[in-house]
Design an enzyme around this catalytic site. Structure first.
Site, mmCIF file in Angstrom:
data_model
loop_
_atom_site.group_PDB
_atom_site.id
_atom_site.type_symbol
_atom_site.label_atom_id
_atom_site.label_comp_id
_atom_site.label_asym_id
_atom_site.label_seq_id
_atom_site.Cartn_x
_atom_site.Cartn_y
_atom_site.Cartn_z
ATOM 1 N N GLU A 288 0.847 -1.192 0.000
ATOM 2 C CA GLU A 288 0.000 0.000 0.000
ATOM 3 C C GLU A 288 0.891 1.255 0.000
ATOM 4 O O GLU A 288 1.843 1.295 0.777
ATOM 5 C CB GLU A 288 -0.916 0.045 1.231
ATOM 6 C CG GLU A 288 -1.911 1.186 1.142
ATOM 7 C CD GLU A 288 -2.892 1.236 2.324
ATOM 8 O OE1 GLU A 288 -2.762 0.438 3.264
ATOM 9 O OE2 GLU A 288 -3.784 2.091 2.276
ATOM 10 N N GLY B 159 3.037 2.589 10.862
ATOM 11 C CA GLY B 159 2.760 1.778 12.041
ATOM 12 C C GLY B 159 2.612 0.306 11.733
ATOM 13 O O GLY B 159 3.268 -0.539 12.340
ATOM 14 N N GLU C 100 -5.453 -2.931 12.624
ATOM 15 C CA GLU C 100 -5.135 -3.765 11.456
ATOM 16 C C GLU C 100 -6.093 -4.951 11.372
ATOM 17 O O GLU C 100 -6.524 -5.333 10.288
ATOM 18 C CB GLU C 100 -3.683 -4.251 11.506
ATOM 19 C CG GLU C 100 -2.641 -3.146 11.642
ATOM 20 C CD GLU C 100 -2.806 -1.985 10.681
ATOM 21 O OE1 GLU C 100 -3.290 -2.186 9.548
ATOM 22 O OE2 GLU C 100 -2.456 -0.851 11.081
HETATM 23 N N1 TRP Z 1 -2.988 0.985 5.705
HETATM 24 C C1 TRP Z 1 -2.068 1.061 6.787
HETATM 25 C C2 TRP Z 1 -2.889 1.315 8.033
HETATM 26 O O1 TRP Z 1 -3.427 2.310 8.281
HETATM 27 C C3 TRP Z 1 -1.015 2.095 6.733
HETATM 28 C C4 TRP Z 1 -0.137 2.211 5.550
HETATM 29 C C5 TRP Z 1 -0.418 2.809 4.397
HETATM 30 C C6 TRP Z 1 1.219 1.909 5.480
HETATM 31 N N2 TRP Z 1 0.681 2.890 3.602
HETATM 32 C C7 TRP Z 1 1.693 2.350 4.250
HETATM 33 C C8 TRP Z 1 2.080 1.279 6.350
HETATM 34 C C9 TRP Z 1 3.035 2.252 3.871
HETATM 35 C C10 TRP Z 1 3.415 1.165 5.963
HETATM 36 C C11 TRP Z 1 3.884 1.660 4.764
HETATM 37 O O2 TRP Z 1 -3.162 0.514 8.805
HETATM 38 ZN ZN ZN Z 2 -5.460 1.700 8.601
#
Ligand code: TRP
Ligand code: ZN
Length: 898
Positions: free
Chosen positions: A126, A266, A303
Site C-alpha cells: 500500500e 505503524g 489492522e
Molecule cells: N494501511 C495502513 C494502516 O493504516 C497504513 C499504511 C499505508 C502503510 N501505507 C503504508 C504502512 C506504507 C506502511 C507503509 O493501517
Molecule cells: Zn489503517
C-alpha cells in the site's frame, strides 16, 4: 498515464478523472525466487478486457523493475515502455499474460515493494508498492485471486509466508525449499504480502462463536518471543470484539502478524498477513511503557478490523482512502473504549483521541496541506495518509453514529457489509448504507448536506453566545458556524453538526433538566441538537437563573467552539460537569487563557502567569477523591505549545515556550506539597499490569516526580532529584523507569547524565528502548539553545542510523516536529538543519523525508525573523533538483500556501 508534464513537473491525479479499468485480472500466480541481490518474479495472470470500457491498450504499472520476458498466451508478445508503464496493444478479449522480472530487495531503502530488514524479506504494497514487485494494474478496484509460491535457501529463510492458506511445502535442490500459499479471497494488489526469514511464532488457537477454529500467530525474531504476549492478547480481544459488537467474524483459518524493525508507518493490514513495525508489537514490562501497551492494543485492533473495513470491502480509488481508514480508526477507538472497565477510563481514551485531533489535525486543516476527508487531487498518494484522512475521517464516522444512535449505527454497518462484500466502493456508498439502514434518522434527512464533511476541508468554527431572559425564565444559545478558506476552496457551505449540550446551575454546579422551547416536558442529561444552518438559536425554558452551558459535550463534532466563558463559569464546569470531556476542556480553556495572556503581556520566566483561582482549582482536582488518577493527569497537563500556537495569528515560538515553561514552573512550586502527596499516594510497588487504572496511577506519579524535580531546580533542593534517581534505578517496569529518567532530563538536573548513561548501558541491545533514549534527549526542553548541538551529537552516535525510520524519527522528528521551543531558533540553525535532513533523507526514503518536510507547514504564521528564515529553508529544499514526488509536493504546497 504520464506522471510528469513537459517541464518535468509531476502532474496531479484528479478524483473526477476516475475511469474503470480497461482490463480485469481474475487470477495471479506468482513465483518468487528470493535472493537479496536479485529476486526473480514470475507473474502469470488470467486477464480479460472490461467490456464496459472502450477498447484500449493494456497499460501496466511498474517501478524500478528489470523486465526479462513478456508472453501472451505463451507466445512472445510485442510491447513498448511509456515511462515506467508497460504497454501492450492488440490483445484478445481474454488471455494469459506472463511477465518475468527481477528486482533488488537489498538496495530497496524506500521500504516500498520487496525489501530486506535484518536478513528477512518483507513487502509493503500500500498504496503503490506492488508495482515495484511486478508489472500490474496496481489500483485498488482490480481484485484478483492470488496463488503464491516462495522459493529460497532453507537455512537463511526457514519461514516462508504469504496471504491465505499454506497448501504445499517441500524441499528443492541445493538447500532450497518452497512454500505455496493460496488466498481464498479476491483482493487488490495493495493487500499482497510475503515474508521470508528466520522467525519464530507465538501461537494460539481460538474458537469463534460459530465453533470454527482459527490459528493466530505472532512472528518475531527469536530473541523477541518474550515480548509477544500483549500483542497476542490484543489480537484475541480484537477477534472477539468485532464479532460481539458488529457481528463480523474472522474469515480465515490462519491469521498472522509479523514484526519488522524497518517500516515507514505503524502497520499494514495485508489479508491474513499483517506486517507491523516492531514498535506496535513488542512489549514486556521491562522495555515498554504503558503508552506502548495501549498503542499496541490500538494498532493490533486497527489492522485486524481492516480485515472487514478495507479488505472484504475496499476502496474504489485512493481518493476514498478514508472509507477504510476513517472507519477503521473509529472502530479501533471504540474497541479500546469498550475494553475499558468504567466510564472514567472511556472518557480518558476519548480525551486522548481528541487531543491528537486538535494538536495534529486542526493545524493540518489550517495549513497548506489542508484537504478534504475525500481529497480532490494528489501528486503522491503517500502524502495523503494524514491525520485528516485518519482522525478527522474517524470523527465523521462518529458523528454518523451520534446521528443514528449506537444500535442504528450497528445496523448500518451490517447493511454496508452485506451490500458491498467483495467490492471496491466509495465514501458515498458508506454514508448511503448507514442512512438507508436508518431511514427515519436525521442522517437520512440531511444526507447530502452531511456529506460536506467529505468534500469541504478546514475546521468549522462555532461562535456561540448565550442570553438569559429573566422574564421568560429562558436561555437562548445563538450559534453561528463558519469555515475558513482552504487551498482551492475559498468559500464553504454550512455543515451538519451534532451538538451535545447540557446546562449546569451556576451556583450549585448541579446539572439542570433540559426543556426546549415548545416542548411539554423536560429531560435529564445531555441533548443532541442538530445544527444545519449558518446561524441557529436554541432556547431552553424553565430556568430560574442564568445557567452555565456545557456545549460540545464529548466533543460531538470536530469543530472549534468559541464561547466567551467567564473564569467563574469555567471553574464551575471544571468542578462539576458530569461530562468528563467538558470538565477536562474547562481546565484546558483556563490554562490556554492564562498562556495567551502571558504571551500578550510579554511575560518573562519570572512573571507569574497562573492566578490563584487556577492553582486552587488544579489542587482541588488533584486532591479530589472521586476522580481517577488518569483523568487528573490529563487535567493537570497544560495545553501543548503546538496547541497554544494554533490559537495565535502570529506565533513567536520562543515566547510560547517561555510562557509555558513559566506556567510549569509555577505549577511545580505552588503545588509542591500536593505533588509530594500525589507521588507518595500513587507510585506503586506491586506487580505490573498495563490496565487503565494502574497506568493512570503511574502517569500521575510520573507527573508528580516531574514537577518535584522542576521545583527542585529553582529551590536547589536535592532530595527529590536524589529520590528520582533512586526510583530510576529501582523501577520494576519501563513506565516508572522512563518517567523518572524524564523527570531528571526535562528538569535539566545534573543527575540526568549518569541516568542516561546507565539507561543506555542496560538497554543497548533493545532497539525500541534506544529509540526512547534518543527521542527523550532530542525532545527535551530547550535551555539557551542547547538541544540542536545535542541533536547533532546524537546523530554521530554509533547507534544512530538515518536508514532506519524509527531511529531517524527518534532523533530528527523529535527535534523538528515535537520540540518547537528548541527547533525554532532565532539564528535559523534549526531550519538549516531541517532542510539538510529532508534532502538527505529524500535520497534514501522519500516517504519519511516528506513527513519530515511537513514540520514547517505552519511557517506563514510565524513572527519574524522565524517566518523569513523558514520560508528560505523550504525554498532551498524545493530548489533541489531530482526531488521525489513526495517531498516535492509537500514543499511546493508549503510555498504556495503564502
Ligand atoms: N494501511 C495502513 C494502516 O493504516 C497504513 C499504511 C499505508 C502503510 N501505507 C503504508 C504502512 C506504507 C506502511 C507503509 O493501517
Ligand atoms: Zn489503517
Amino acid at each position: 498515464m504520464l506522471l510528469r508534464d513537459a517541464q518535468g513537473q509531476p502532474i496531479a491525479i484528479r478524483r473526477e478523472d476516475y475511469a474503470a479499468p480497461a482490463y480485469w485480472i481474475d487470477t495471479v500466480d506468482l513465483t518468487f525466487d528470493l535472493d537479496p541481490a536479485k529476486t526473480r518474479v514470475l507473474n502469470r495472470m488470467q486477464m480479460r478486457r472490461n467490456p464496459e470500457v472502450p477498447m484500449q491498450p493494456l497499460r501496466l504499472d511498474g517501478d524500478e523493475l528489470n523486465l526479462a520476458r513478456v508472453l501472451v498466451n505463451g507466445q512472445g508478445a510485442s510491447f513498448r515502455m511509456e515511462g515506467e508503464q508497460l504497454v501492450i496493444d492488440g490483445l484478445p478479449d481474454a488471455f494469459e499474460l506472463e511477465i518475468f522480472t527481477t528486482c533488488c530487495p537489498i538496495k530497496n531503502t524506500k521500504l516500498m515493494g520487496l525489501f530486506v530488514s535484518e536478513d528477512t524479506f518483507f513487502t509493503q504494497c500500500e498504496a503503490e508498492g506492488f508495482r515495484r514487485i511486478t508489472y500490474f494494474l496496481d489500483r485498488p478496484d482490480v481484485m484478483a485471486s492470488y496463488t503464491v509460491t516462495l522459493r529460497a535457501a532453507k537455512a537463511a529463510y526457514p519461514v516462508l509466508l504469504s496471504n491465505g492458506n499454506l497448501v504445499e511445502q517441500g524441499e528443492l535442490p541445493e538447500g532450497r525449499h518452497f512454500a505455496k500459499w493460496v488466498d481464498p479471497f479476491k483482493k487488490p494488489s495493495y493487500l499482497f504480502a510475503l515474508v521470508a526469514g528466520k522467525l519464530v511464532a507465538r501461537e494460539q488457537r481460538i474458537k469463534a462463536r460459530s465453533g470454527k477454529e482459527h490459528l493466530l500467530q505472532v512472528y518475531v525474531r527469536a530473541g523477541d518471543l518474550d515480548k509477544t504476549e500483549h500483542a497476542m492478547n490484543s489480537l484475541i480481544n480484537s477477534v472477539l470484539w468485532d464479532e460481539a459488537r458488529f457481528g463480523l467474524p474472522l474469515d480465515l483459518d490462519r491469521f498472522m502478524i509479523v514484526a519488522t524493525s524497518d517500516f515507514n508507518m505503524g502497520a499494514m493490514e495485508n489479508k491474513g498477513l499483517n506486517i507491523f513495525n516492531t514498535k506496535y508489537v513488542l512489549a514486556n514490562q521491562a522495555t515498554a511503557t504503558d503508552a506502548d501497551y495501549s498503542n499496541i492494543e490500538s494498532v493490533v485492533g486497527h489492522e485486524y478490523f481492516h480485515n472487514w473495513s478495507g479488505d472484504r470491502v475496499t476502496c474504489r480509488d485512493w481518493f476514498q482512502l478514508s472509507l477504510k481508514e476513517g472507519l477503521t480508526v473509529f472502530r479501533d477507538q471504540e474497541f479500546s473504549q469498550d475494553l475499558c472497565a468504567d466510564a472514567s477510563a472511556r472518557a480518558v481514551k476519548r480525551i486522548e483521541d481528541v487531543r491528537v485531533l486538535r494538536t495534529a489535525q486542526f493545524p493540518e486543516d489550517a495549513g497548506p496541506m489542508a484537504h478534504p476527508v475525500r481529497p480532490d487531487s494528489y501528486i503522491e498518494i503517500s502524502n495523503f495518509y494524514t491525520v485528516t484522512i485518519y482522525e478527522k475521517g474517524a470523527e465523521v464516522v462518529r458523528m454518523m453514529q451520534t446521528l443514528v444512535g449506537r444500535k442504528g449505527f450497528e445496523k448500518g454497518i451490517t447493511l454496508y457489509f452485506e451490500r458491498h462484500d467483495g467490492q471496491a466502493v466509495t465514501c458515498d456508498d458508506f454514508a448511503q448504507a448507514i442512512a438507508d439502514a436508518n431511514p427515519e434518522s436525521e442522517l437520512a434527512r440531511l444526507l447530502p448536506q452531511f456529506k460536506r464533511w467529505y468534500s469541504q476541508a478546514g475546521t468549522p468554527r462555532l461562535a456561540a453566545h448565550g442570553v438569559y431572559d429573566a422574564q421568560n425564565r429562558s436561555y437562548t444559545l445563538s450559534v453561528v458556524q463558519s469555515c475558513p478558506p482552504t487551498p482551492g476552496q475559498p468559500t464553504k457551505e454550512p455543515f451538519v453538526i451534532p451538538l451535545n449540550v447540557g446546562l449546569l446551575d451556576a451556583s450549585s454546579g448541579r446539572e439542570l433538566p433540559l426543556q426546549l422551547e415548545g416542548e411539554s416536558e423536560a429531560t435529564q442529561g445531555t441533548r443532541t441538537v442538530v445544527l444545519s444552518r449558518a446561524g441557529e438559536q436554541i432556547t431552553f425554558t424553565g430556568l430560574d437563573a442564568e445557567p452555565v452551558p456545557s456545549i460540545l459535550r464529548g466533543f460531538s463534532a470536530p469543530v472549534i467552539l468559541d464561547f466567551e466563558y467567564t473564569d467563574a463559569q469555567l471553574l464551575t464546569l471544571l468542578a462539576n460537569d458530569p461530562d468528563p470531556f467538558n470538565r477536562w476542556e474547562a481546565g484546558q480553556r483556563l490554562g490556554l487563557r492564562a498562556a495567551l495572556n502571558g504571551i500578550a503581556a510579554l511575560a518573562t520566566d519570572a512573571t507569574p502567569v497562573l492566578n490563584d483561582a487556577y492553582i486552587d482549582a488544579m489542587r482541588s482536582v488533584l486532591r479530589n477523591p472521586q476522580l481517577d488518577a488518569a483523568f487528573k493527569e490529563l487535567v493537570l497537563t497544560l495545553p501543548s505549545e503546538t496547541y497554544i500556537a494554533e490559537q495565535l495569528d502570529v506565533v513567536d515560538p520562543q515566547r510560547v515556550h517561555l510562557v509555558r515553561e513559566a506556567m510549569r514552573a509555577q505549577l511545580a512550586t505552588a503545588l509542591f506539597a500536593d505533588w509530594q502527596w500525589a507521588y507518595e499516594e500513587h507510585h506503586d510497588t506491586g506487580a505490573y499490569s498495563p490496565d487503565p487504572t494502574s497506568s493512570g496511577r503511574r502517569a500521575l506519579a510520573g507527573m508528580a516526580l516531574n514537577f518535584l524535580c522542576l521545583a527542585a531546580r529553582s529551590s536547589g533542593d536535592a532530595v527529590w532529584p536524589g529520590k528520582t534517581l533512586q526510583r530510576f534505578k529501582d523501577a520494576g517496569n519501563m513506565t516508572d523507569r522512563f518517567n523518572a529518567l524524564n523527570a531528571l532530563v526535562s528538569s535539566g538536573h545534573t543527575l540526568a547524565a549518569q541516568a542516561l548513561a546507565r539507561f543506555h548501558a542496560i538497554f543497548k541491545d533493545e532497539a525500541l528502548v534506544i529509540d526512547k533514549w534518543f527521542s527523550l534527549q532530542a525532545g527535551a526542553p530547550d535551555r539557551g539553545g542547547d538541544i540542536l548541538p545535542l541533536v547533532k551529537q546524537l546523530m554521530k552516535h554509533p547507534d544512530f542510523s538515518l536508514k532506519n525510520p524509527n531511529r531517524a524519527r527518534s532523533v530528527i522528528f523529535s527535534f523538528c516536529s515535537a520540540n518547537p521551543g528548541a527547533f525554532h531558533r532565532p539564528d535559523a540553525a534549526g531550519y538549516v538543519f531541517w532542510s539538510e535532513r529532508v534532502i538527505e533523507l529524500d535520497a534514501i526514503n522519500p516517504q519519511v523525508a516528506a513527513r519530515l518536510a511537513r514540520a514547517l507547514d505552519r511557517w506563514s504564521k510565524l513572527a519574524e525573523p522565524y517566518r523569513s528564515a523558514a520560508r528560505e529553508a523550504i525554498a532551498r529544499v524545493a530548489a533541489k533538483p531530482d526531488l521525489s514526488k513526495d517531498t516535492h509536493e509537500v514543499v511546493t504546497r508549503a510555498l504556495a500556501g503564502n
